[in-house]
Design a protein around this motif. Sequence first.
Motif, short mmCIF file in Angstrom:
data_model
loop_
_atom_site.label_atom_id
_atom_site.label_comp_id
_atom_site.label_asym_id
_atom_site.label_seq_id
_atom_site.Cartn_x
_atom_site.Cartn_y
_atom_site.Cartn_z
N CYS A 296 -5.23 -12.18 52.29
CA CYS A 296 -5.79 -10.87 52.68
C CYS A 296 -4.95 -9.78 52.01
CB CYS A 296 -5.75 -10.68 54.20
SG CYS A 296 -6.60 -11.96 55.12
N ARG A 297 -5.60 -8.92 51.26
CA ARG A 297 -4.84 -7.83 50.64
C ARG A 297 -4.76 -6.61 51.54
NH1 ARG A 297 -8.70 -4.40 47.80
NH2 ARG A 297 -10.73 -5.41 47.68
N ALA A 298 -5.54 -6.59 52.63
CA ALA A 298 -5.48 -5.47 53.57
C ALA A 298 -6.15 -5.89 54.87
CB ALA A 298 -6.16 -4.24 52.99
N THR A 309 -21.19 -2.95 54.47
CA THR A 309 -21.42 -2.43 53.11
C THR A 309 -20.45 -1.29 52.82
OG1 THR A 309 -23.76 -3.04 53.19
CG2 THR A 309 -23.11 -1.38 51.57
N ALA A 310 -20.30 -0.36 53.75
CA ALA A 310 -19.39 0.77 53.55
C ALA A 310 -17.95 0.29 53.41
CB ALA A 310 -19.52 1.75 54.71
N ILE A 311 -17.58 -0.71 54.20
CA ILE A 311 -16.21 -1.24 54.12
C ILE A 311 -15.98 -1.90 52.76
CG2 ILE A 311 -14.62 -2.93 55.10
CD1 ILE A 311 -16.06 -2.45 57.82
N GLY A 312 -16.97 -2.66 52.29
CA GLY A 312 -16.85 -3.29 50.99
C GLY A 312 -16.70 -2.28 49.87
N LEU A 313 -17.47 -1.17 49.94
CA LEU A 313 -17.37 -0.13 48.92
C LEU A 313 -16.00 0.53 48.96
CD1 LEU A 313 -20.88 1.56 49.21
CD2 LEU A 313 -20.00 0.33 47.24
N ILE A 322 -15.90 -10.75 52.19
CA ILE A 322 -15.36 -10.30 53.48
C ILE A 322 -15.94 -11.13 54.61
CG2 ILE A 322 -15.17 -8.35 55.07
CD1 ILE A 322 -15.34 -6.48 52.69
N GLY A 323 -17.26 -11.39 54.54
CA GLY A 323 -17.91 -12.19 55.57
C GLY A 323 -17.32 -13.59 55.67
N ARG A 324 -17.09 -14.23 54.51
CA ARG A 324 -16.53 -15.58 54.52
C ARG A 324 -15.09 -15.58 55.04
NH1 ARG A 324 -19.78 -16.28 49.80
NH2 ARG A 324 -18.18 -15.30 48.51
N ILE A 334 -21.30 -6.38 63.00
CA ILE A 334 -19.87 -6.23 63.22
C ILE A 334 -19.67 -5.22 64.34
CG2 ILE A 334 -19.18 -6.83 60.88
CD1 ILE A 334 -18.92 -3.89 60.23
N HIS A 335 -18.48 -5.20 64.95
CA HIS A 335 -18.27 -4.41 66.15
C HIS A 335 -17.11 -3.45 65.96
CE1 HIS A 335 -20.96 -7.24 68.14
NE2 HIS A 335 -20.22 -8.22 67.64
N ALA A 336 -17.22 -2.27 66.56
CA ALA A 336 -16.13 -1.29 66.54
C ALA A 336 -14.89 -1.91 67.18
CB ALA A 336 -16.54 -0.02 67.28
N GLY A 337 -13.74 -1.74 66.53
CA GLY A 337 -12.50 -2.32 67.00
C GLY A 337 -12.19 -3.65 66.39
N GLN A 338 -13.16 -4.29 65.76
CA GLN A 338 -12.95 -5.59 65.12
C GLN A 338 -12.01 -5.41 63.91
OE1 GLN A 338 -16.65 -7.38 64.09
NE2 GLN A 338 -15.78 -9.26 63.25
N VAL A 339 -11.00 -6.28 63.79
CA VAL A 339 -10.04 -6.20 62.68
C VAL A 339 -10.44 -7.22 61.63
CG1 VAL A 339 -7.62 -6.41 62.00
CG2 VAL A 339 -8.21 -5.44 64.23
N LEU A 340 -10.66 -6.72 60.41
CA LEU A 340 -11.17 -7.58 59.34
C LEU A 340 -10.09 -7.82 58.28
CD1 LEU A 340 -14.71 -6.01 58.75
CD2 LEU A 340 -14.09 -7.93 60.22
N CYS A 341 -10.05 -9.04 57.81
CA CYS A 341 -9.22 -9.38 56.65
C CYS A 341 -10.00 -9.02 55.40
CB CYS A 341 -8.91 -10.87 56.68
SG CYS A 341 -8.40 -11.57 55.09
N ILE A 342 -9.39 -8.24 54.50
CA ILE A 342 -10.04 -7.86 53.23
C ILE A 342 -9.46 -8.71 52.13
CG2 ILE A 342 -10.60 -5.98 51.67
CD1 ILE A 342 -11.69 -5.62 54.51
N PRO A 343 -10.21 -9.67 51.61
CA PRO A 343 -9.67 -10.59 50.60
C PRO A 343 -9.57 -9.92 49.22
CG PRO A 343 -11.97 -11.10 51.02
CD PRO A 343 -11.59 -9.98 51.97
#
Length: 343
Positions: A296-298, A309-313, A322-324, A334-343
């Motif tokens: 994860c880079r972020a 889509t906005a997060i990916g952009l 990101i989904g995988r 996706i839900h507000a507050g959810q923490v995502l790994c950005i590969p």
Amino acid sequence: MGKLRRRVMWASILLALITLGILAYVAYAQGTPMVKIVPAEATIQVGQTIELTVRVENIANLFGADWSIKFDPNLLEVVDADPNMPGVQIAAGDLLSSDYVPTNQVVDGTISYVVQQVEPSMPVSGSGALARITFRAKASGVSDIVLEEAYLSNFDGDGLFSVLQNGKLTIVSAGGEVPTATPAPPTPTPAPTTPPPPTPKPSTTTPSPAYNCVNLQGYHIVRRGETLYAIARAYATDPYAIAACNPTVNPRLIHAGNHLAIPYAPWSNVPPGPTAARQFTPRLTPAPLPTPAAGCRAWHTVQPRETLTAIGLRYQADLWDIGRANRIYNLHLIHAGQVLCIP
């Protein structure tokens, strides 16, 4: 006879596949949101008029539209739809309620039009006319009618995907001679002047690499009456940077409830003007980012109404990746507050 039957059979299979392909393409075209000029092509004589429609098809939850059209002013002129108003204007369509029309003007071969519904008007789905334009032919030639820009938005001000389809008008003399295509006139070079503060254009690409859209100061929830410049003044942040880091929001037409990411991009020599109320205290230097896990880079915390889509952009990352990485099987959920790994 056996070879002949096999040839007939394979020919029938090939014909069936071609037919299925054509039907699939037609079905796709019929279901794709489009903004188009109707009729797409027409021929008129010098001195005659013709009405063209800016039409949207197969749209869902449309609440506002912002678009511009280019034409050759040496060949065509727009007939003013409202002589009681200053300047030259076009006629509104019947798809959206004309609750708020901040821009309706024709200047030097460019038509600019912005229409925004206001509550209690409801979002619109389906097809219909956004506007109607009456052209009068001035001289013989061929003029493209080019949808240079079209931004459709929903109730929240988020952009809606659409395909643009241009038009063409051929103008013949009274004798009926068909002219050759006339090249577009060169754009005159204006005399150097002191320009007004620039207005950011809607971003249709990934954020500019000049701005860091990963590490943010915070989020600002737009309140009624606020503009992008008013918000930028509140945080002394470059409005171009705010526009670049919010690629799914039209910066020229923000709405109450939009969540705007505010990056670290100091705005020097801030011009005077209305200033929005701060919703957080701006920081001069970026806070250190948490160390991401392996692969994860972020990390990104999902904000209310934010989309994958906005997060990916923002991170210039593929939303499927990101989904995988986060085991998200429905990319629309996706839900507000959810923490995502950005590969």
